[in-house]
Design a protein around this motif. Structure first.
Motif, mmCIF file in Angstrom:
data_model
loop_
_atom_site.group_PDB
_atom_site.id
_atom_site.type_symbol
_atom_site.label_atom_id
_atom_site.label_comp_id
_atom_site.label_asym_id
_atom_site.label_seq_id
_atom_site.Cartn_x
_atom_site.Cartn_y
_atom_site.Cartn_z
ATOM 1 N N LYS A 3 0.836 -1.187 0.000
ATOM 2 C CA LYS A 3 0.000 0.000 0.000
ATOM 3 C C LYS A 3 0.882 1.253 0.000
ATOM 4 O O LYS A 3 2.020 1.215 0.482
ATOM 5 C CB LYS A 3 -0.915 -0.005 1.224
ATOM 6 N N PRO A 4 0.366 2.371 -0.517
ATOM 7 C CA PRO A 4 1.168 3.607 -0.554
ATOM 8 C C PRO A 4 1.730 4.012 0.802
ATOM 9 O O PRO A 4 2.837 4.568 0.876
ATOM 10 C CB PRO A 4 0.162 4.645 -1.072
ATOM 11 N N ILE A 5 0.974 3.726 1.884
ATOM 12 C CA ILE A 5 1.455 4.135 3.205
ATOM 13 C C ILE A 5 2.778 3.468 3.554
ATOM 14 O O ILE A 5 3.606 4.029 4.277
ATOM 15 C CB ILE A 5 0.377 3.858 4.284
ATOM 16 N N LYS A 6 2.990 2.264 3.017
ATOM 17 C CA LYS A 6 4.252 1.573 3.297
ATOM 18 C C LYS A 6 5.427 2.353 2.701
ATOM 19 O O LYS A 6 6.503 2.441 3.305
ATOM 20 C CB LYS A 6 4.216 0.159 2.725
ATOM 21 N N TYR A 7 5.232 2.921 1.508
ATOM 22 C CA TYR A 7 6.307 3.688 0.872
ATOM 23 C C TYR A 7 6.512 5.020 1.590
ATOM 24 O O TYR A 7 7.646 5.520 1.693
ATOM 25 C CB TYR A 7 5.998 3.896 -0.605
ATOM 26 N N ALA A 8 5.431 5.582 2.107
ATOM 27 C CA ALA A 8 5.558 6.811 2.897
ATOM 28 C C ALA A 8 6.351 6.525 4.168
ATOM 29 O O ALA A 8 7.203 7.325 4.585
ATOM 30 C CB ALA A 8 4.174 7.357 3.232
ATOM 31 N N GLU A 9 6.095 5.384 4.771
ATOM 32 C CA GLU A 9 6.843 5.005 5.961
ATOM 33 C C GLU A 9 8.311 4.749 5.627
ATOM 34 O O GLU A 9 9.201 5.071 6.420
ATOM 35 C CB GLU A 9 6.221 3.767 6.601
ATOM 36 N N LYS A 10 8.546 4.191 4.443
ATOM 37 C CA LYS A 10 9.929 3.959 4.026
ATOM 38 C C LYS A 10 10.682 5.276 3.898
ATOM 39 O O LYS A 10 11.849 5.395 4.315
ATOM 40 C CB LYS A 10 9.947 3.203 2.692
ATOM 41 N N ALA A 11 10.004 6.276 3.354
ATOM 42 C CA ALA A 11 10.620 7.598 3.236
ATOM 43 C C ALA A 11 10.929 8.170 4.620
ATOM 44 O O ALA A 11 11.974 8.798 4.836
ATOM 45 C CB ALA A 11 9.694 8.537 2.467
ATOM 46 N N LEU A 12 10.036 7.927 5.574
ATOM 47 C CA LEU A 12 10.247 8.408 6.933
ATOM 48 C C LEU A 12 11.476 7.749 7.563
ATOM 49 O O LEU A 12 12.241 8.400 8.285
ATOM 50 C CB LEU A 12 9.004 8.131 7.773
ATOM 51 N N THR A 13 11.691 6.486 7.287
ATOM 52 C CA THR A 13 12.863 5.800 7.846
ATOM 53 C C THR A 13 14.162 6.366 7.268
ATOM 54 O O THR A 13 15.171 6.452 7.970
ATOM 55 C CB THR A 13 12.804 4.280 7.591
ATOM 56 N N LEU A 14 14.119 6.753 6.001
ATOM 57 C CA LEU A 14 15.312 7.355 5.390
ATOM 58 C C LEU A 14 15.599 8.720 6.013
ATOM 59 O O LEU A 14 16.759 9.081 6.254
ATOM 60 C CB LEU A 14 15.117 7.483 3.883
ATOM 61 N N THR A 15 14.532 9.481 6.277
ATOM 62 C CA THR A 15 14.693 10.771 6.957
ATOM 63 C C THR A 15 15.274 10.570 8.350
ATOM 64 O O THR A 15 16.145 11.322 8.799
ATOM 65 C CB THR A 15 13.335 11.496 7.055
ATOM 66 N N ALA A 16 14.767 9.535 9.036
ATOM 67 C CA ALA A 16 15.262 9.240 10.379
ATOM 68 C C ALA A 16 16.744 8.873 10.344
ATOM 69 O O ALA A 16 17.498 9.200 11.275
ATOM 70 C CB ALA A 16 14.448 8.117 10.998
ATOM 71 N N SER A 17 17.177 8.177 9.291
ATOM 72 C CA SER A 17 18.590 7.812 9.170
ATOM 73 C C SER A 17 19.465 9.057 9.099
ATOM 74 O O SER A 17 20.541 9.119 9.707
ATOM 75 C CB SER A 17 18.811 6.950 7.925
ATOM 76 N N ALA A 18 18.983 10.078 8.362
ATOM 77 C CA ALA A 18 19.723 11.342 8.290
ATOM 78 C C ALA A 18 19.723 12.032 9.649
ATOM 79 O O ALA A 18 20.748 12.574 10.101
ATOM 80 C CB ALA A 18 19.108 12.245 7.220
ATOM 81 N N GLY A 19 18.562 11.994 10.323
ATOM 82 C CA GLY A 19 18.465 12.598 11.644
ATOM 83 C C GLY A 19 19.370 11.908 12.650
ATOM 84 O O GLY A 19 19.964 12.550 13.527
#
Length: 693
Positions: A3-19
């Motif tokens: 589902k699209p929400i899974k890809y949105a969550e994936k993007a959030l994990t990448l942001t968290a990696s930068a953080g």
């Protein structure tokens, strides 16, 4: 398709990696905070580099025991020929042992100058063994203010507070099992704690430091046979034990729904339920005709009363190891009722201490056997990805201690045992669809632990520690590998529910919890099914580096003693129970009468066998395992003794004692020899019938 929400969550994990990179860089530049000393300890919290570890890897040398020297010395103490206090200062029966690799296995090998060579298998997968040892975070804060409870010579517990305090309420039991690590019903006397004893042991346990939140497990024998069982549960809750457990065969709970309700109202939270397989045939080695029906009724009655159930499986190679996958499937099919499984590879002690080499080699089952059987029989669990030593969670409880702060009255429950002691794997199960995925398939546990240790070592206080954990969870999370309906928010809720970091209300677990709190905790859609393996030692693989880190101490009249040192090792159980004997068996029977023992195939009378659990018909119908029958190896100690008796006739006194045992303990029909018929035996009633003709 995701589902699209899974890809949105994936993007959030990448942001968290930068953080996380920014957070980590700041931690390196700013000097770390100083660990505080909480009120529950007189010593400060430990940083990761300060944690003590035993020698690991191989080949390595350790301190062990000679199986024969120990049995001889113990018998002399029990017989009154030697003072038990020699154990406090002398290294009775101790010899060196080497842990090494040979022919693709990890072995313990040792030599006694009097009794020769001994060796046993520690693991059948060296890579798995190494993974467990590499994942060990180190021991907890050293025990202190504990001199009155921890003074047992080489067997003394040195680290931590322990996680589960074990209290044997009685050595009486209403079953006659093989195996039985305490040799219940066969020691010739009753050892049963008085009400004052029970209160004293519970009070003593919370007097030492580190004063960690503990579970207490009432055991036996069969703890429900103690007249003080319900009062003990009630008092334990009152003085601060948040998790009160009973290690039980379930017979009384199956027979009486009202007893299960009374136990729940007293404060019983978990029933550690003996559970060796699916179907009556799979449990037939326990010698109760309808034992599986008993288990199902016990689960039904306990769950309805508000008690959570932990099936506890004693695994014996060749007897019930093929049940591993069937039991896990049972938990997967019933995720609302089962959220913890405990597999316990057999420890050859108690009834099995004098096991033959042939049977020991055939029946030995290790934690590596368990990991591979789970993979082979269920498809779940990559051994070096999904399994970790249970001490692995110590990194996360260290974090919880920091977040809860220095004024907290209790430290968090911490499992700091040796990596060879226990392992665990977790599955995330959707209770509605029953879809299951290993947690470590979507959460990089190994890297997460490294990141959380960095958060802990920085000692930045509550809010920055919460931030660091949030970033660490997100950067190590893969939403594309989770169960279909699982979300990042569910991950944070499960984590918070476990460690109580934010103070959110998921249903209380404290002494004032209500049935509404129980229902609230159970309403969670996600079942975090923890599959544990706990491998207790015996004289053939005994390692004092494990004993001193024990997290399951026994509370006794002579202090708190490591689980393995109590049930095996020098055998503190035999010594202490004899020292504090309540009555000889004869005297007890005169005053109290005999209690029922379900053995020899006897069935437990149940009002009904109805239940709401989902069963796999194929597993129920599979029958008992016959591996050992096919190779002609005895399955248990009793069978070994029968074979020995057949090979070498007992003297008259031994035969008399054996006959009394069969009659009064196993409830077998007494027999008489008929003169002139070559020793042919007939049941007594047949002889009497012949005389009346």
């Amino acid at each position: 398709m995701h589902k699209p929400i899974k890809y949105a969550e994936k993007a959030l994990t990448l942001t968290a990696s930068a953080g996380w990179k920014l957070f980590s860089a700041a931690n390196r530049m700013i000097p770390a905070g100083k660990p505080f000393t909480p009120v529950w300890s007189d010593l400060p919290l430990l940083k990761s580099k300060e944690k003590v570890k035993p020698p690991l890897g191989w080949p390595r040398e350790t301190d062990s025991l000679c199986p024969i020297c120990v049995r001889e010395a113990r018998q002399e103490i029990v017989d009154g020929k030697r003072d038990y206090k020699i154990l406090l200062n002398e290294k009775i029966g101790e010899i060196k042992a080497t842990i090494l690799e040979r022919d693709g296995k990890i072995l313990m090998v040792k030599d006694c100058p009097l009794h020769g060579h001994f060796e046993d298998v520690m693991a059948i997968d060296p890579a798995f063994f190494k993974h467990l040892e590499d994942s060990f975070p180190g021991s907890d804060i050293r025990s202190h203010n504990d001199e009155k409870l921890h003074n047992h010579g080489s067997s003394t517990i040195k680290y931590g507070r322990g996680a589960v305090l074990t209290i044997d309420l009685t050595n009486r039991c209403n079953m006659m099992c093989d195996p039985c690590f305490m040799d219940a019903n066969q020691v010739g006397f009753v050892h049963e704690l008085s009400w004052e004893d029970i209160k004293t042991l519970l009070d003593n346990a919370i007097s030492i430091k580190p004063r960690r939140q503990m579970s207490v497990q009432f055991s036996g024998g069969e703890p429900t046979m103690s007249p003080h069982f319900l009062d003990a549960v009630r008092y334990a809750r009152k003085v601060g034990y948040t998790s009160v457990q009973a290690a039980t065969n379930g017979i009384e709970f199956a027979k009486k729904p009202e007893f299960a309700k009374a136990a729940a109202e007293a404060g019983l939270r978990y029933a550690y339920l003996q559970f060796d397989g699916i179907g009556n045939a799979a449990n037939s080695h326990r010698l109760v005709g309808n034992l599986f029906d008993v288990k199902l009724r016990a689960i039904e009655n306990l769950y309805n009363a508000g008690v959570d159930i932990v099936p506890v499986v004693t695994i014996v190679n060749g007897v019930n190891n093929e049940q591993v996958g069937r039991i896990i499937q049972f938990a997967l099919d019933n995720p609302k009722k089962i959220n913890f499984l405990s597999f316990q590879p057999v420890s050859f002690t108690g009834r099995d201490e004098e096991i033959t080499v042939e049977r020991r080699e055939a029946q030995r089952y290790t934690l590596s056997h368990l990991a591979h059987d789970v993979k082979k029989q269920t498809g779940f669990g990559e051994p070096t990805r999904d399994w970790f030593p249970i001490s692995f969670v110590g990194t996360f409880t260290d974090w919880a201690d920091i977040v809860h702060g220095p004024t907290e009255q209790w430290g968090n429950l911490t499992c700091g045992c040796h990596p060879n002691c226990g392992i665990g794997m977790a599955l995330m199960i959707d209770k509605e669809t029953r879809e299951a995925v290993p947690v470590t398939a979507f959460l990089n546990a190994k890297q997460l632990a490294v990141d959380v240790r960095q958060v802990n070592d920085a000692s930045r206080g509550r809010y920055l520690s919460l931030l660091g954990m949030g970033l660490a969870l997100l950067k190590n999370y893969d939403p594309l590998q989770t169960p279909t309906h699982f979300r990042i928010s569910d991950l944070f809720k499960k984590f918070d529910k476990t460690f109580g970091a934010t103070g959110a209300d998921y249903g209380k677990v404290s002494a004032d919890r209500t049935i509404d709190d129980i229902h609230k905790r159970r309403s969670d859609r996600w079942n975090f099914l923890f599959i544990a393996g706990m491998w207790f030692q015996d004289l053939f693989n005994y390692d004092f580096r494990r004993t001193e880190r024990c997290i399951i101490p026994y509370a006794t009249q002579e202090g708190e003693i490591s689980f393995c040192a109590y049930n095996t090792g020098i055998g503190w159980r035999n010594i202490i129970e004899k020292m504090h004997m309540t009555a000889t068996l004869t005297k007890w029977y005169e005053e109290h009468g005999r209690h029922d023992i379900y053995a020899g195939g006897k069935k437990v009378a149940l009002e009904t066998t109805a239940h709401s659990l989902i069963l796999d018909p194929e597993a129920v119908a599979a029958g008992k395992q016959t591996d050992l029958d096919q190779v002609g190896i005895a399955k248990n100690a009793r069978e070994e003794k029968l074979r020995a008796r057949a090979a070498k006739k007992l003297d008259p006194e031994q035969e008399k004692m054996a006959e009394l045992y069969r009659q009064h303990v196993l409830k077998e029909q007494p027999t008489l020899k008929i003169q002139g018929l070559g020793g042919t035996k007939k049941p007594v009633q047949d002889v009497l019938h012949d005389k009346t003709k």
